[in-house]
Enzyme design. Structure first.
Site, short mmCIF file in Angstrom:
data_model
loop_
_atom_site.label_atom_id
_atom_site.label_comp_id
_atom_site.label_asym_id
_atom_site.label_seq_id
_atom_site.Cartn_x
_atom_site.Cartn_y
_atom_site.Cartn_z
N TRP A 31 9.00 -1.04 -12.36
CA TRP A 31 8.29 0.14 -11.84
C TRP A 31 9.21 0.89 -10.88
O TRP A 31 9.89 0.28 -10.06
CB TRP A 31 7.02 -0.28 -11.07
CG TRP A 31 5.76 -0.11 -11.87
CD1 TRP A 31 5.28 -0.96 -12.82
CD2 TRP A 31 4.83 0.97 -11.77
NE1 TRP A 31 4.10 -0.48 -13.32
CE2 TRP A 31 3.79 0.71 -12.69
CE3 TRP A 31 4.75 2.13 -10.99
CZ2 TRP A 31 2.70 1.56 -12.87
CZ3 TRP A 31 3.66 2.97 -11.17
CH2 TRP A 31 2.66 2.69 -12.10
N CYS A 89 9.67 -1.41 -5.48
CA CYS A 89 9.33 -0.18 -4.75
C CYS A 89 7.89 0.18 -5.08
O CYS A 89 7.58 0.47 -6.24
CB CYS A 89 10.28 0.95 -5.15
SG CYS A 89 9.80 2.53 -4.44
N VAL A 90 7.04 0.11 -4.08
CA VAL A 90 5.62 0.44 -4.27
C VAL A 90 5.33 1.71 -3.47
O VAL A 90 5.29 1.68 -2.24
CB VAL A 90 4.71 -0.71 -3.81
CG1 VAL A 90 3.25 -0.39 -4.15
CG2 VAL A 90 5.12 -2.03 -4.45
N GLU A 94 -2.97 7.71 -4.39
CA GLU A 94 -4.24 8.23 -3.86
C GLU A 94 -5.19 7.10 -3.46
O GLU A 94 -6.11 7.31 -2.69
CB GLU A 94 -4.90 9.12 -4.91
CG GLU A 94 -4.15 10.43 -5.10
CD GLU A 94 -4.82 11.32 -6.12
OE1 GLU A 94 -5.89 10.95 -6.64
OE2 GLU A 94 -4.24 12.39 -6.41
N HIS A 97 -4.11 0.85 -3.82
CA HIS A 97 -3.50 -0.19 -4.67
C HIS A 97 -2.22 -0.73 -4.05
O HIS A 97 -1.91 -1.91 -4.16
CB HIS A 97 -3.18 0.37 -6.07
CG HIS A 97 -1.93 1.18 -6.11
ND1 HIS A 97 -1.89 2.53 -5.82
CD2 HIS A 97 -0.64 0.82 -6.38
CE1 HIS A 97 -0.65 2.96 -5.92
NE2 HIS A 97 0.13 1.96 -6.25
N PHE A 122 12.21 -10.60 0.75
CA PHE A 122 11.33 -9.45 0.48
C PHE A 122 12.16 -8.17 0.51
O PHE A 122 12.37 -7.59 1.58
CB PHE A 122 10.22 -9.44 1.54
CG PHE A 122 9.18 -8.36 1.36
CD1 PHE A 122 8.16 -8.51 0.43
CD2 PHE A 122 9.20 -7.21 2.14
CE1 PHE A 122 7.18 -7.53 0.27
CE2 PHE A 122 8.23 -6.22 1.99
CZ PHE A 122 7.22 -6.39 1.06
N ARG A 136 16.10 5.24 1.31
CA ARG A 136 16.35 3.81 1.58
C ARG A 136 16.94 3.08 0.39
O ARG A 136 17.04 1.85 0.39
CB ARG A 136 15.01 3.15 2.00
CG ARG A 136 14.54 3.63 3.36
CD ARG A 136 13.06 3.46 3.56
NE ARG A 136 12.66 3.89 4.90
CZ ARG A 136 12.49 5.17 5.26
NH1 ARG A 136 12.68 6.14 4.38
NH2 ARG A 136 12.16 5.48 6.49
C1 DLZ Z 1 -0.03 -0.53 -11.29
C2 DLZ Z 1 1.09 -0.19 -10.37
C3 DLZ Z 1 1.06 0.97 -9.59
C4 DLZ Z 1 -0.08 1.93 -9.65
N1 DLZ Z 1 2.07 1.31 -8.81
C5 DLZ Z 1 3.14 0.49 -8.72
C6 DLZ Z 1 4.24 0.82 -7.86
O1 DLZ Z 1 4.28 1.87 -7.19
N2 DLZ Z 1 5.26 -0.06 -7.81
C7 DLZ Z 1 5.30 -1.23 -8.53
O2 DLZ Z 1 6.27 -1.99 -8.42
N3 DLZ Z 1 4.29 -1.54 -9.36
C8 DLZ Z 1 3.23 -0.71 -9.48
N4 DLZ Z 1 2.20 -1.03 -10.32
C9 DLZ Z 1 2.34 -2.20 -11.21
C10 DLZ Z 1 1.96 -3.55 -10.56
O3 DLZ Z 1 2.99 -4.00 -9.70
C11 DLZ Z 1 1.75 -4.62 -11.66
O4 DLZ Z 1 2.87 -4.64 -12.51
C12 DLZ Z 1 0.52 -4.37 -12.50
O5 DLZ Z 1 -0.62 -4.23 -11.69
C13 DLZ Z 1 0.28 -5.53 -13.48
O6 DLZ Z 1 0.06 -6.75 -12.78
#
Ligand code: DLZ
Length: 171
Positions: A31, A89-90, A94, A97, A122, A136
């Protein structure tokens, strides 16, 4: 705010232990791959720069950051890694999650560190925006992948040192 003042990844290169002989695992989330691949690049280069052998660096990819702990466990088991670095990277959206993913990953990696008695690092960016992430991941605030590599080297070396006969560590 700390990030407004400096490159967060700057460190004293002379004071990093030699990584030769240390086995590393790197787990990279797919992701936001334009970010995580930059983290990976910085991480890998830092490990090699400090003496890690390429044959001792084992890399896998997982679908998202939520899967980082499971991937880390697999790498630790399969390659007997001395340190496992998790890169993701998360980006805040909105909904909340991002909080669920971030807390789950942070807690799971802390638990793995305790269970295995070795570092599970981490290396996950938790930005509000893509721009903050880019800053970053090789941008103006450095590269968190480099920080994660340095942490892994220092902790694995500390563990190695504690296995020896020294009575004072870090002085
Ligand atoms: C579903 C999801 C979302 C909305 N956003 C991210 C993100 O910004 N970064 C990331 O690494 N993963 C995201 N995921 C996927 C979740 O980490 C995961 O792969 C799914 O929920 C399946 O378990």
């Amino acid at each position: 705010m700390a990030s407004a003042l400096k490159n967060l990844s700057s460190y004293d290169e002379q004071n990093i232990p030699d990584a030769k002989g240390i086995v590393f695992g790197i787990v990279v989330s797919e992701w936001n791959s334009e970010i995580t691949h930059q983290l990976y690049q910085g991480c890998y280069e830092a490990l090699v720069k400090h003496g890690a052998k390429e044959e001792n660096i084992h890399v896998i990819q997982v679908p998202g950051s939520f899967e980082l702990p499971a991937g880390a466990r697999m790498v630790a088991d399969r390659f007997k890694a001395d340190a496992v670095i998790c890169l993701g990277c998360v980006i805040k959206g909105e909904t909340s999650h991002n909080e669920y993913i971030n807390y789950a990953v942070a807690n799971s990696l802390a638990n793995l560190s305790m269970m295995f008695g070795r570092p599970f690092v981490f290396g996950v960016l938790t930005p509000d925006t893509q721009e903050q992430a880019l800053d970053r991941a090789g941008g103006k605030h450095g590269n968190k992948g480099v920080e994660a590599a340095v942490t892994a080297i220092r902790m694995a070396a500390l563990r190695r040192e504690l296995g020896g006969a020294k009575s004072k560590i870090g002085f």
